[in-house]
Structure formats: structure tokens, C-alpha cells
Design a protein around this motif. Structure first.
Motif, PDB file in Angstrom:
ATOM      1  N   GLY A 221       0.787  -1.115  -0.124  1.00  0.00           N
ATOM      2  CA  GLY A 221      -0.131   0.065  -0.017  1.00  0.00           C
ATOM      3  C   GLY A 221       0.892   1.215   0.021  1.00  0.00           C
ATOM      4  O   GLY A 221       0.351   2.592   0.025  1.00  0.00           O
ATOM      5  N   ALA A 222       2.142   1.178   0.100  1.00  0.00           N
ATOM      6  CA  ALA A 222       2.978   2.310   0.190  1.00  0.00           C
ATOM      7  C   ALA A 222       2.913   3.270  -0.960  1.00  0.00           C
ATOM      8  O   ALA A 222       2.841   4.518  -0.901  1.00  0.00           O
ATOM      9  N   PHE A 223       2.779   2.751  -2.322  1.00  0.00           N
ATOM     10  CA  PHE A 223       2.691   3.550  -3.506  1.00  0.00           C
ATOM     11  C   PHE A 223       1.408   4.391  -3.641  1.00  0.00           C
ATOM     12  O   PHE A 223       1.470   5.247  -4.579  1.00  0.00           O
ATOM     13  N   TRP A 224       0.537   4.228  -2.699  1.00  0.00           N
ATOM     14  CA  TRP A 224      -0.788   4.763  -2.907  1.00  0.00           C
ATOM     15  C   TRP A 224      -0.652   6.123  -2.255  1.00  0.00           C
ATOM     16  O   TRP A 224      -1.354   6.991  -2.433  1.00  0.00           O
ATOM     17  N   GLY A 225       0.567   6.397  -1.273  1.00  0.00           N
ATOM     18  CA  GLY A 225       0.742   7.637  -0.719  1.00  0.00           C
ATOM     19  C   GLY A 225       0.255   8.086   0.514  1.00  0.00           C
ATOM     20  O   GLY A 225       0.465   9.104   1.049  1.00  0.00           O
ATOM     21  N   ASP A 226      -0.640   7.209   1.164  1.00  0.00           N
ATOM     22  CA  ASP A 226      -1.128   7.392   2.465  1.00  0.00           C
ATOM     23  C   ASP A 226      -0.772   6.662   3.420  1.00  0.00           C
ATOM     24  O   ASP A 226      -1.561   6.682   4.615  1.00  0.00           O
ATOM     25  N   LEU A 227       0.346   5.834   3.357  1.00  0.00           N
ATOM     26  CA  LEU A 227       0.783   4.836   4.433  1.00  0.00           C
ATOM     27  C   LEU A 227       2.039   5.651   5.027  1.00  0.00           C
ATOM     28  O   LEU A 227       2.843   5.712   4.398  1.00  0.00           O
ATOM     29  N   THR A 228       1.753   5.790   6.445  1.00  0.00           N
ATOM     30  CA  THR A 228       3.006   6.279   7.040  1.00  0.00           C
ATOM     31  C   THR A 228       3.356   5.366   8.278  1.00  0.00           C
ATOM     32  O   THR A 228       2.449   4.446   8.659  1.00  0.00           O
ATOM     33  N   PRO A 229       4.461   5.491   9.019  1.00  0.00           N
ATOM     34  CA  PRO A 229       4.472   4.795  10.142  1.00  0.00           C
ATOM     35  C   PRO A 229       3.307   4.872  11.324  1.00  0.00           C
ATOM     36  O   PRO A 229       3.629   4.065  12.182  1.00  0.00           O
ATOM     37  N   GLN A 230       2.771   6.021  11.156  1.00  0.00           N
ATOM     38  CA  GLN A 230       1.832   6.314  12.149  1.00  0.00           C
ATOM     39  C   GLN A 230       0.417   5.664  11.865  1.00  0.00           C
ATOM     40  O   GLN A 230      -0.568   5.599  12.613  1.00  0.00           O
ATOM     41  N   THR A 231       0.188   4.889  10.616  1.00  0.00           N
ATOM     42  CA  THR A 231      -0.612   4.499  10.335  1.00  0.00           C
ATOM     43  C   THR A 231      -0.966   3.376  11.141  1.00  0.00           C
ATOM     44  O   THR A 231      -0.597   2.243  11.089  1.00  0.00           O
ATOM     45  N   PRO A 232      -2.355   3.032  11.655  1.00  0.00           N
ATOM     46  CA  PRO A 232      -2.733   1.967  12.529  1.00  0.00           C
ATOM     47  C   PRO A 232      -2.976   0.601  11.709  1.00  0.00           C
ATOM     48  O   PRO A 232      -3.354   0.694  10.443  1.00  0.00           O
ATOM     49  N   MET A 233      -2.616  -0.495  12.231  1.00  0.00           N
ATOM     50  CA  MET A 233      -2.826  -1.977  11.510  1.00  0.00           C
ATOM     51  C   MET A 233      -3.411  -2.694  12.258  1.00  0.00           C
ATOM     52  O   MET A 233      -3.054  -2.953  13.529  1.00  0.00           O
ATOM     53  N   GLY A 234      -4.542  -3.556  12.013  1.00  0.00           N
ATOM     54  CA  GLY A 234      -5.268  -4.451  12.787  1.00  0.00           C
ATOM     55  C   GLY A 234      -4.392  -5.577  13.070  1.00  0.00           C
ATOM     56  O   GLY A 234      -3.315  -5.908  12.506  1.00  0.00           O
ATOM     57  N   GLU A 235      -5.024  -6.317  14.006  1.00  0.00           N
ATOM     58  CA  GLU A 235      -4.243  -7.550  14.607  1.00  0.00           C
ATOM     59  C   GLU A 235      -3.711  -8.290  13.533  1.00  0.00           C
ATOM     60  O   GLU A 235      -2.613  -8.966  13.607  1.00  0.00           O
ATOM     61  N   TRP A 236      -4.678  -8.583  12.513  1.00  0.00           N
ATOM     62  CA  TRP A 236      -4.534  -9.670  11.705  1.00  0.00           C
ATOM     63  C   TRP A 236      -4.035  -8.913  10.163  1.00  0.00           C
ATOM     64  O   TRP A 236      -3.974  -9.778   9.123  1.00  0.00           O
ATOM     65  N   ASP A 237      -3.642  -7.612  10.167  1.00  0.00           N
ATOM     66  CA  ASP A 237      -3.127  -7.185   9.025  1.00  0.00           C
ATOM     67  C   ASP A 237      -1.655  -7.832   8.748  1.00  0.00           C
ATOM     68  O   ASP A 237      -0.598  -7.843   9.560  1.00  0.00           O
ATOM     69  N   HIS A 238      -1.641  -8.470   7.452  1.00  0.00           N
ATOM     70  CA  HIS A 238      -0.417  -9.145   7.159  1.00  0.00           C
ATOM     71  C   HIS A 238       0.749  -8.296   7.137  1.00  0.00           C
ATOM     72  O   HIS A 238       2.008  -8.953   7.192  1.00  0.00           O
ATOM     73  N   ARG A 239       0.552  -7.052   7.033  1.00  0.00           N
ATOM     74  CA  ARG A 239       1.726  -6.145   6.804  1.00  0.00           C
ATOM     75  C   ARG A 239       2.546  -6.021   8.141  1.00  0.00           C
ATOM     76  O   ARG A 239       3.834  -5.608   8.214  1.00  0.00           O
ATOM     77  N   ARG A 240       2.025  -6.432   9.061  1.00  0.00           N
ATOM     78  CA  ARG A 240       2.447  -6.534  10.546  1.00  0.00           C
ATOM     79  C   ARG A 240       3.828  -7.555  10.365  1.00  0.00           C
ATOM     80  O   ARG A 240       4.657  -7.227  11.277  1.00  0.00           O
ATOM     81  N   PHE A 241       3.943  -8.300   9.790  1.00  0.00           N
ATOM     82  CA  PHE A 241       4.813  -9.310   9.657  1.00  0.00           C
ATOM     83  C   PHE A 241       6.267  -8.850   8.645  1.00  0.00           C
ATOM     84  O   PHE A 241       7.180  -9.462   8.709  1.00  0.00           O
ATOM     85  N   ARG A 242       5.857  -7.685   8.182  1.00  0.00           N
ATOM     86  CA  ARG A 242       7.082  -7.192   7.342  1.00  0.00           C
ATOM     87  C   ARG A 242       8.029  -6.608   8.326  1.00  0.00           C
ATOM     88  O   ARG A 242       7.817  -6.389   9.578  1.00  0.00           O
ATOM     89  N   PRO A 243       9.382  -6.699   7.988  1.00  0.00           N
ATOM     90  CA  PRO A 243      10.484  -5.918   8.883  1.00  0.00           C
ATOM     91  C   PRO A 243      10.368  -4.699   9.295  1.00  0.00           C
ATOM     92  O   PRO A 243       9.689  -3.791   8.749  1.00  0.00           O
ATOM     93  N   ASP A 244      10.881  -4.388  10.507  1.00  0.00           N
ATOM     94  CA  ASP A 244      10.805  -3.070  11.079  1.00  0.00           C
ATOM     95  C   ASP A 244      11.666  -2.185  10.012  1.00  0.00           C
ATOM     96  O   ASP A 244      12.614  -2.384   9.331  1.00  0.00           O
ATOM     97  N   GLY A 245      10.796  -0.881   9.752  1.00  0.00           N
ATOM     98  CA  GLY A 245      11.732   0.087   8.799  1.00  0.00           C
ATOM     99  C   GLY A 245      11.131  -0.193   7.581  1.00  0.00           C
ATOM    100  O   GLY A 245      11.478   0.807   6.613  1.00  0.00           O
ATOM    101  N   TRP A 246      10.195  -0.865   7.039  1.00  0.00           N
ATOM    102  CA  TRP A 246       9.644  -0.841   5.850  1.00  0.00           C
ATOM    103  C   TRP A 246       9.079   0.247   5.335  1.00  0.00           C
ATOM    104  O   TRP A 246       9.267   0.517   3.915  1.00  0.00           O
ATOM    105  N   ILE A 247       8.336   0.672   6.152  1.00  0.00           N
ATOM    106  CA  ILE A 247       7.448   1.872   5.680  1.00  0.00           C
ATOM    107  C   ILE A 247       8.410   3.197   5.480  1.00  0.00           C
ATOM    108  O   ILE A 247       8.171   3.842   4.497  1.00  0.00           O
TER     109      ILE A 247
END
Length: 384
Positions: A221-247
Motif C-alpha cells: 500500500g505504500a505507493f498509494w501515498g497515504d501509508l505512514t509509520p503512524q498508520t494503525p494496522m489491525g491485529e490480523w493485517d499481514h503487513r505487521r509481519f514485514r521487517p521493521d523500517g519497511w514503511i
């Protein structure tokens, strides 16, 4: 070979089945997935919602002439006889605990016919083997069963969709070398922020006349332009498994891509899509459409973009290539992610008992590596 167009819609978008961002209600998902003259292709997978995604896709395509729609199905996870294994999901139908090779063809027919019935149609334009295990990549019984479905008109073409995580390079190559004459499409993870390892399989796709459709071109979702390190992610959001710093990494690349796009009349997402479509064998992109959750009160962050606005941006993606060779090369250099993660599938560093998404390298994979000039110990391992 079926023409899917240069951009398509995936039933994993909208957060209802794959938990990305705000989960849309059913009516919103139907609207999101409804095909039109610019986005004619819709991709579903029977395991999403244990069949519910098929039903929603069926509602989305209802009423439109069938020859004006390109419908892609995906089967491979057995939610009929298998039991869900927590976050790992349902087992592959080739699990020895469920059946042996003598039962593969019957299962594939059962799953395909059930998926078609939920979608309200009598055929897929393309049917993908979804997230196969080692057996799925190598079993003649599996591919004989799939070919039978095509020969009987239940699908116009066949393909393979590795996943769910990144990797499976040698397995895709092995599968193409053995069954490439029967395979029309391969769905790979590929985009300017994740060219590795997907690009390692592209030359084989060219040689076997297999077209590639890509997912995660949007890089979570990063290339859509509205994802930031402050964007909340739900418990089952698969992006939570990405490595720290990816955003943060995505943000640096996004700024460069935005500058290139501004000179070409393209949004960052459209630049990402055009870079991907410029790669060998790639013919269609299927980014994830996400409506992000708003940042907590008091946190300064851009407002989430409405999901239908993102769909409109995808629909407006120019078919003609606007990026120059120098710009494509610059983006490739900036986005190089080689060695950044442990890969799934056949791996030179895998240890222990074989898993549904990981196993050691055997003779077929080693032979494929040699044929396609890949050094697994150097090119398919995490280095940083």
C-alpha cells in the motif's frame, strides 16, 4: 492465451477477506470489484472467506455480459475437509494427511465446480493453482487434474500462484520446466520496491511463453501515498509481519518515484505499475486496494484516501509505456532489495521437517537452478 488487460482487481482488496486497512462491508466490496471497460479482470480465490469471496465476486460480475468479463479463479487450500491451522490458514489439498495422488483430480474438480457455482458462472477464463506446497509444484497427478479441467471447458487457461510470502523461485522454475507447456500465466510478487526474487523467474517465463501477473506491486500500500509509520494496522493485517523500517524505506523510494512520475503525468502508484509492466513477461498488475485506518487523534498524518479513489487511479493507468529506459533503470537501482529477507519454498538454508511453505533443495530444484544460471547459496539467501 486469455488477455487479462494490463491491470486487474483482486478479491483480497478492500480488507474484508485479507484484513488490510478498513474492512469494507459487502456492498462496498461488490462496488469495488465490479468490472467495467477499463478494469475487466477480477481475480478470486476460493479460500478467501471459505468461499465468501467467490460469492461476492459473483455479485460483482452479475448482469454484465460474460464475454466482457475476465474471471480468474484460484484453488489449492482445502477448507472442505481440512481444519484451519490458526494464522497458517487451511492446509493445501495435497497434504498427505488429507489424501494421496489418487485423490488430487477429484478434489480439483470438486473445488473448481464449487467455486464456479458460487461465482454464478460456468467457466473461469484462467484458473490458478493457489499457494502450492512442494507436491503441487512437482506432481504429475496435480497437473493432469488441472489439464482435465481445462480440456473439459471449466477454464480457458491454467496458471500458478506461489505464496503467500515471498520466494518459491526454484519451485516456479522447476514447475515451468516440467509443466510449462500447460501453463499460461504465473502470478508473482514483483514491484519496484521488491524486484527480488521475482525477477529471477522472468527469463524462464519468457522462454516458456508464460505471461506474468503481479501482486503487491503497491508494496503493502505504500505507493498509494497515504501509508505512514503512524498508520494503525489491525491485529490480523499481514503487513505487521514485514521487517521493521519497511514503511520508512518505502517513503524514501516514494519520493524519488513521485519526482519521476510528475515529469510523466503519472502518480507514484502508476509509476510502480509501469515499472512492473516493463519487466520481461509481465502483462498485468494487480495491486492491493487498501483504505487505510485513520491515525489516532492528535497524531499528524495524511488522511486515508477513499478506496474508490484508488480504484479510479488504477483504472486510469496508461497502457502505453511513459517511462524512459534511464528512468526504469534508476527505479530498479533505488528499489533493489536483494538479500533482505528469508525466502519461502526450496531454500539452501532450510532445516528440519518439510513444511507446507518451506523445504530443502532437492535434485529437481538444483537442476532448475543450473539451467537458469542461479546460485542458490548466493542469490536466494538473506544477507542483511
Amino acid at each position: 492465451m486469455v488477455d487479462l488487460g494490463h491491470a486487474a482487481l483482486g478479491a483480497w482488496g478492500g480488507g474484508r477477506f485479507m484484513h488490510f486497512g478498513r474492512p469494507l462491508d459487502e456492498e462496498e466490496v461488490v462496488e469495488l470489484l465490479r468490472p467495467d471497460d477499463r478494469l475487466r479482470t477480477v481475480i478470486t480465490a476460493d479460500v478467501y472467506g471459505a468461499g465468501d469471496a467467490d460469492r461476492v465476486v459473483g455479485r460483482a460480475i452479475a448482469g454484465r455480459p460474460r464475454d466482457e468479463v475476465r474471471l480468474v479463479g484460484a484453488i489449492g487450500h482445502d477448507f472442505y475437509d481440512g481444519e484451519r491451522q490458526g494464522a497458517k490458514g487451511f492446509p493445501r489439498f495435497t497434504s498427505p494427511a488429507l489424501r494421496g495422488p489418487e485423490g488430487y483430480a477429484d478434489y480439483l474438480r470438486r473445488a473448481c465446480e464449487a467455486s464456479l457455482e458460487r461465482c454464478g458462472t460456468d467457466r473461469f477464463d484462467l484458473l490458478l493453482l493457489h499457494n502450492p506446497d512442494r507436491i503441487g509444484y512437482t506432481s504429475e497427478a496435480v497437473w493432469e487434474g488441472l489439464v482435465a479441467l481445462r480440456d473439459e471447458g471449466l477454464t480457458g487457461g491454467l496458471g500458478i500462484a506461489p505464496g503467500p510470502a515471498n520466494g518459491f523461485t526454484l519451485d516456479v522454475l522447476t514447475c515451468l520446466d516440467r509443466f510449462g507447456d500447460e501453463i499460461d500465466w504465473a502470478m508473482l510478487i514483483l514491484g519496484p520496491a521488491e524486484p527480488w526474487p521475482g525477477r529471477l523467474a522472468l527469463e524462464a517465463c519468457v522462454q516458456h511463453d508464460v505471461r506474468v501477473l503481479t501482486r503487491v506491486t503497491d508494496y503493502g500500500g505504500a505507493f498509494w501515498g497515504d501509508l505512514t509509520p503512524q498508520t494503525p494496522m489491525g491485529e490480523w493485517d499481514h503487513r505487521r509481519f514485514r521487517p521493521d523500517g519497511w514503511i520508512e524505506r518505502a517513503g524514501r523510494l516514494l519520493r524519488e518515484v513521485a519526482t519521476i512520475g510528475a515529469a510523466r503525468g503519472l502518480t507514484p502508484m502508476q509509476v510502480a505499475a509501469q515499472w512492473t509492466l516493463a519487466q520481461p513477461a509481465v502483462a498485468c498488475v494487480v495491486p492491493t486496494l487498501i483504505e487505510e485506518l485513520p491515525a489516532p487523534e492528535g497524531v499528524e498524518a495524511p488522511a486515508p484516501r477513499p478506496i474508490l479513489e484508488k480504484r479510479a487511479e488504477l483504472a486510469a493507468l496508461p497502457r502505453e509505456q511513459r517511462l524512459t529506459t534511464a528512468e526504469l533503470d534508476r527505479i530498479t537501482q533505488l528499489g533493489d532489495n536483494s538479500g533482505c529477507m528469508a525466502l519461502k519454498g526450496a531454500s539452501p538454508v532450510f532445516e528440519g521437517d518439510e513444511q507446507p511453505d518451506g523445504w530443502g533443495i532437492g535434485t529437481p530444484q538444483l537442476e532448475a537452478a543450473r539451467r537458469w544460471g542461479i546460485d542458490p547459496d548466493r542469490e536466494l539467501v538473506k544477507t542483511h
